[in-house]
Each structure stands twice: as structure tokens, then as C-alpha cells.
Design a protein around this motif. Structure first.
Motif, PDB file in Angstrom:
ATOM      1  N   TYR A  67      39.769  28.552  22.142  1.00 53.46           N
ATOM      2  CA  TYR A  67      39.967  27.263  21.692  1.00 53.46           C
ATOM      3  C   TYR A  67      41.196  27.191  20.618  1.00 53.46           C
ATOM      4  CZ  TYR A  67      35.633  26.383  24.072  1.00 53.46           C
ATOM      5  OH  TYR A  67      34.655  26.583  25.172  1.00 53.46           O
ATOM      6  N   TYR A  68      40.948  26.570  19.453  1.00 58.67           N
ATOM      7  CA  TYR A  68      42.038  26.508  18.689  1.00 58.67           C
ATOM      8  C   TYR A  68      42.104  27.593  17.528  1.00 58.67           C
ATOM      9  CZ  TYR A  68      43.117  22.206  20.840  1.00 58.67           C
ATOM     10  OH  TYR A  68      43.421  21.374  21.577  1.00 58.67           O
ATOM     11  N   PRO A  69      41.172  28.101  16.749  1.00 58.66           N
ATOM     12  CA  PRO A  69      41.444  28.895  15.464  1.00 58.66           C
ATOM     13  C   PRO A  69      42.000  30.537  15.824  1.00 58.66           C
ATOM     14  CG  PRO A  69      39.350  27.890  15.404  1.00 58.66           C
ATOM     15  CD  PRO A  69      39.608  27.726  16.917  1.00 58.66           C
ATOM     16  N   GLY A  70      41.336  31.045  16.992  1.00 60.68           N
ATOM     17  CA  GLY A  70      42.086  32.233  17.353  1.00 60.68           C
ATOM     18  C   GLY A  70      43.341  32.291  17.764  1.00 60.68           C
ATOM     19  N   PRO A  71      43.564  31.562  19.009  1.00 57.96           N
ATOM     20  CA  PRO A  71      44.768  31.599  19.625  1.00 57.96           C
ATOM     21  C   PRO A  71      45.889  31.107  18.427  1.00 57.96           C
ATOM     22  CG  PRO A  71      43.326  30.624  21.089  1.00 57.96           C
ATOM     23  CD  PRO A  71      42.630  30.884  19.776  1.00 57.96           C
ATOM     24  N   MET A  72      45.717  30.158  17.592  1.00 60.60           N
ATOM     25  CA  MET A  72      46.712  29.639  16.560  1.00 60.60           C
ATOM     26  C   MET A  72      47.059  30.626  15.742  1.00 60.60           C
ATOM     27  SD  MET A  72      46.585  26.235  14.356  1.00 60.60           S
ATOM     28  CE  MET A  72      46.644  25.171  16.109  1.00 60.60           C
ATOM     29  N   ALA A  73      45.799  31.514  15.316  1.00 59.49           N
ATOM     30  CA  ALA A  73      46.445  32.408  14.520  1.00 59.49           C
ATOM     31  C   ALA A  73      47.200  33.313  14.845  1.00 59.49           C
ATOM     32  CB  ALA A  73      45.066  33.239  13.755  1.00 59.49           C
ATOM     33  N   ALA A  74      46.945  33.856  16.395  1.00 59.75           N
ATOM     34  CA  ALA A  74      47.793  34.791  17.227  1.00 59.75           C
ATOM     35  C   ALA A  74      49.002  34.198  17.409  1.00 59.75           C
ATOM     36  CB  ALA A  74      47.186  35.150  18.373  1.00 59.75           C
ATOM     37  N   MET A  75      49.220  32.709  17.575  1.00 62.64           N
ATOM     38  CA  MET A  75      50.566  32.064  17.852  1.00 62.64           C
ATOM     39  C   MET A  75      51.304  32.376  16.751  1.00 62.64           C
ATOM     40  SD  MET A  75      51.363  28.135  18.293  1.00 62.64           S
ATOM     41  CE  MET A  75      50.922  27.786  16.631  1.00 62.64           C
TER      42      MET A  75
END
Length: 139
Positions: free
Chosen positions: A28-36
Motif C-alpha cells: 500500500y502506501y507506507p512501505g513503497p513510499m519510504a522506498a520511493m
């Protein structure tokens, strides 16, 4: 696996995190956003997705996975777990935000990896509390 190897051609982005290898198991958002954000600063990020998975609408999916290499892995299969462990071994940072105990059941959680002598920086961004004043259930 040439496309998704940490040893493949570096990202065209040069930044303060150039040379840092990140493995993204986020959802969803938290993990992929941190990696982005790490990828935007030049980190070499491999995003692991399960077969046939598109968890967000396509525009958001493209946005959150920009500057990342995508790798489809079935983490429930023996081959998928072995490949994930191989990638974890070469990663400097691992990001995951599965529900509590999911990575533990697959043998890919921080404690299991560390017990095998593989110590990495582990980031677990989450939306729902996994600890607090209530009882914390063991895996």
C-alpha cells in the motif's frame, strides 16, 4: 535475474544514497513510499511483488514504484523464499510492512534473518499499531 540484481547497471539517478541497496517488500502506501524516497535519492531499490498483484490503481502504482526495479516473487514457494533470502543477504536496507507475523511465518523476518548471521537495517513502516498498551500476541 540480471534486471533485478543489485550488481546490475546502476540507476541513472546519482544522489546521496548512490550505492545503497534497498529491498522493498512494502505494501500500500507506507512501505513503497519510504522506498520511493530512498530511490529518489539514488538508492538501488528492488521492489518485490507477488505474482499478479496490483494493489493500487495504476497511476499510484507507477508513482510509488518510480526509480525501482520490479521483481515478481512467490514468497510462499521454496524458490521464492530462497531468492528473497539471497537478495536480503546483499541488501543494505530491507523495508517491509506486512501484518504482524507474516514475515515470521515465511522465515523472512528480522529475527530469522539475523539468526542466520545476516544482519541488515530493517524498516517497518505501518498504518496500524503493532504494539502498545494492549496485549502483544507472539507470532
Amino acid at each position: 535475474m540480471d534486471r533485478t540484481s543489485f550488481n546490475s547497471k546502476p540507476s541513472q539517478l546519482e544522489g546521496s544514497l548512490s550505492g545503497i541497496n534497498v529491498l522493498d517488500f512494502g505494501h500500500y502506501y507506507p512501505g513503497p513510499m519510504a522506498a520511493m524516497m530512498l530511490a529518489d535519492q539514488g538508492a538501488n531499490v528492488i521492489r518485490v511483488v507477488k505474482p499478479g498483484d496490483l494493489e493500487l490503481p495504476s497511476q499510484q502504482y507507477r508513482l510509488l514504484n518510480r526509480n525501482k526495479k520490479l521483481l515478481t516473487l512467490d514468497l510462499k514457494s521454496v524458490e521464492g523464499k530462497a531468492q528473497a533470502l539471497s537478495l536480503i543477504e546483499r541488501a543494505d536496507v530491507v523495508i517491509e510492512n506486512f501484518r504482524p507475523c507474516v514475515m515470521h511465518r515465511m522465515g523472512l523476518d528480522y529475527a530469522s534473518v539475523k539468526a542466520q548471521g545476516r544482519s541488515r537495517h530493517w524498516i517497518r513502516p505501518f498504518l496500524n499499531a503493532q504494539s502498545g498498551p494492549g496485549p502483544v500476541l507472539p507470532c
